[in-house]
Design an enzyme around this catalytic site. Structure first.
Site, PDB file in Angstrom:
ATOM      1  N   SER A 153       0.822  -1.214   0.000  1.00 35.77           N
ATOM      2  CA  SER A 153       0.000   0.000   0.000  1.00 35.77           C
ATOM      3  C   SER A 153       0.852   1.258   0.000  1.00 35.77           C
ATOM      4  O   SER A 153       0.316   2.353  -0.023  1.00 35.77           O
ATOM      5  CB  SER A 153      -0.892  -0.003   1.230  1.00 35.77           C
ATOM      6  OG  SER A 153      -0.101   0.197   2.384  1.00 35.77           O
ATOM      7  N   CYS A 154       2.184   1.119   0.061  1.00 33.50           N
ATOM      8  CA  CYS A 154       3.008   2.329   0.203  1.00 33.50           C
ATOM      9  C   CYS A 154       3.945   2.594  -0.968  1.00 33.50           C
ATOM     10  O   CYS A 154       3.805   3.620  -1.635  1.00 33.50           O
ATOM     11  CB  CYS A 154       3.807   2.264   1.495  1.00 33.50           C
ATOM     12  SG  CYS A 154       2.748   2.424   2.931  1.00 33.50           S
ATOM     13  N   LEU A 155       4.905   1.695  -1.223  1.00 37.85           N
ATOM     14  CA  LEU A 155       5.951   2.034  -2.203  1.00 37.85           C
ATOM     15  C   LEU A 155       5.372   2.469  -3.548  1.00 37.85           C
ATOM     16  O   LEU A 155       5.711   3.558  -4.028  1.00 37.85           O
ATOM     17  CB  LEU A 155       6.947   0.886  -2.392  1.00 37.85           C
ATOM     18  CG  LEU A 155       7.868   0.526  -1.221  1.00 37.85           C
ATOM     19  CD1 LEU A 155       9.056  -0.307  -1.697  1.00 37.85           C
ATOM     20  CD2 LEU A 155       8.368   1.732  -0.472  1.00 37.85           C
TER      21      LEU A 155
END
Ligand code: NAD
Length: 445
Positions: A278-280
């Site tokens: 969900s981030c990078l």
């Protein structure tokens, strides 16, 4: 301190539970009543090692979940906004952050004491000062820096290791509009002694988070690009290449007795089938979009995303090397979540890969120790046979594809040694020894 946390996802709930464990009184607020109900029953809405135990220990003593926004703000001294900030295809989507800021601001209207509002969500530089602060002032009719403080405290936890990352952080970044905001935010972390703290302004705090994630993504795509060249050249293995690179004194410290200290950064200098989560992906894309907005293009990060998006094709290419057509070929997928120890499927490389295999009419079985249900929800269960065990998924298949570095998969060579004939094995993470399986193919090999 009395703390309210807005948004009880991976970051909000882990922060809430850990702050409660450190002795604060915490109210977790979410718009999703089902989540709130589960949390109040002491059950985490998602899989995260160690979380249920801490939740159970603190629920109804130092921790409570609620959907009542106003009450939560009125009863606490500090509010942390930890709602999602997805990428909408063009830029970071601040809808949830803006809604949360408005709700906090409206509650602040009725508050007579000083309150601190902290943005914990990952937001592009400038958001806290130029978007959140004005919303808070407009909704409350009060003045930032006088009636309430505003700060930014990026979160660096990794899913699958979130509780230990939060309880034993490597750094604490304290952003704020003034000393009072930063001091109070620092007090929230008073139970985390001995950790390096960085006091700064909000925009710099926001940029630290994006820069950290972009660097990790850059190292992964760099390793993948070099790995793909190794495979194209032939007779060259990215695992050995990177071992040689890791041994540089710039990366590993050599102690006087000759022992090498291997830093965790080397785990990002490894080839595989691509990064997800969900981030990078969303953070790198959001930073690129932010750069364009500020007339400061980021071609290097553009390439990081392009390399990553092409990486699952490396697995497909290896399958085609052995099976010109995948129609009817029975393939076992090992691992579905984007990384081990989580059931989070967001942007997992398993998704494009499985969709492609299904489009090519392969016959799929899949097994993930905790993410089968989430994967079935995203990919459907009519065309994929989700298995309950590793042994079951490996039965009667022509090929096996490893996507996630689950520890359990280290027993694959032993399990496959009993298969006759041996299926083709494609190691999408270079987890296993290439000599441990007869028909081994790996990324960067
Ligand atoms: P998530 O999607 O798991 O959770 C967000 C929660 O916010 C949901 O439960 C949702 O119902 C709730 N919510 C939305 N609007 C709300 C509102 N107005 N009021 C109350 N609740 C509301 O998100 P996440 O993965 O925890 O990420 C949150 C933020 O933290 C993001 O900005 C993300 O980039 C950042 N972050 C995430 C991680 C990670 O590993 N997941 C790590 C570091 C930082």
């Amino acid at each position: 301190m009395q703390v309210s946390i807005i948004g009880t996802g991976y970051v909000g709930l882990v922060s809430g539970v850990c702050f409660a464990e450190k002795g604060h009184q915490v109210l977790c607020v979410d718009i999703d009543p089902t989540k709130v109900e589960k949390i109040n029953q002491g059950i985490s809405p998602f899989y995260e090692p160690g979380l249920d135990e801490l939740l159970e220990r603190n629920i109804h003593t130092r921790l409570k979940a609620t959907t009542e926004f106003r009450q939560a703000i009125l009863e606490t001294d500090v509010s942390l906004i930890a709602v999602g900030t997805p990428f909408d295809g063009r830029e970071v989507d601040l809808t949830y952050v803006k809604q949360a800021a408005k709700q906090v601001g409206e509650a602040l209207k009725d508050k007579s004491t000083y309150h601190l509002v902290i943005v914990k969500s990952t937001v592009v530089p400038g958001t806290t000062d130029q978007v959140v602060l004005p919303i808070l002032e407009a909704a409350s009719g009060k003045k930032a820096g006088v009636d309430f403080g505003v700060g930014m405290n990026p979160e660096f936890l990794t899913e699958g290791e979130a509780v230990s990352d939060f309880m034993y952080p490597d750094r604490i970044v304290l952003g704020g509009i003034d000393d009072q905001s930063i001091d109070l935010l620092g007090e929230l972390y008073s139970g985390f002694e001995g950790v390096d703290r960085l006091r700064t302004n909000n925009s710099t705090a926001e940029m630290i988070k994006y820069t950290s994630n972009s660097l990790l993504a850059l190292l992964i795509s760099f390793s993948n690009e070099v790995g793909n060249l190794c495979a194209a050249i032939g007779n060259t293995d990215i695992v050995d290449v990177m071992q040689g690179v890791h041994n540089s004194r710039y990366l590993t410290t050599i102690l006087p007795d000759g022992e090498r200290i291997v830093p965790p950064i080397t785990s990002f200098l490894a080839a595989g089938c691509g990064f997800g989560g969900s981030c990078l992906p969303k953070d790198v894309k959001a930073l690129i979009a932010h750069g364009e907005k500020h007339n400061s293009p980021m071609p290097l990060l553009d390439a990081v995303i392009r390399v990553n998006q092409a990486q699952p094709q490396q697995v497909i290419d290896r399958l085609h090397k052995h099976f010109p057509s995948l129609q009817g070929i029975r393939i076992a997928i090992l691992g579905l979540s984007f990384r081990p120890n989580t059931n989070d499927m967001r942007e997992s490389p398993a998704i494009p890969l499985i969709k492609d295999l299904l489009a090519q009419k392969a016959v799929l079985k899949a097994y993930d120790p905790v993410a089968n249900r989430e994967a079935a929800h995203i990919l459907g269960s009519d065309r994929i046979d989700f298995c309950d065990s590793l042994a079951q998924v490996l039965e009667n298949v022509d090929a096996v594809v490893l996507i996630t570095r689950w520890d359990e998969f280290r027993s694959v060579p032993q399990l496959l040694s009993q298969s006759d004939p041996q299926p083709l094995f494609i190691d999408g993470r270079r987890l296993l020894d290439k000599h441990s399986i007869d028909r081994y193919e790996g990324i960067g090999l």
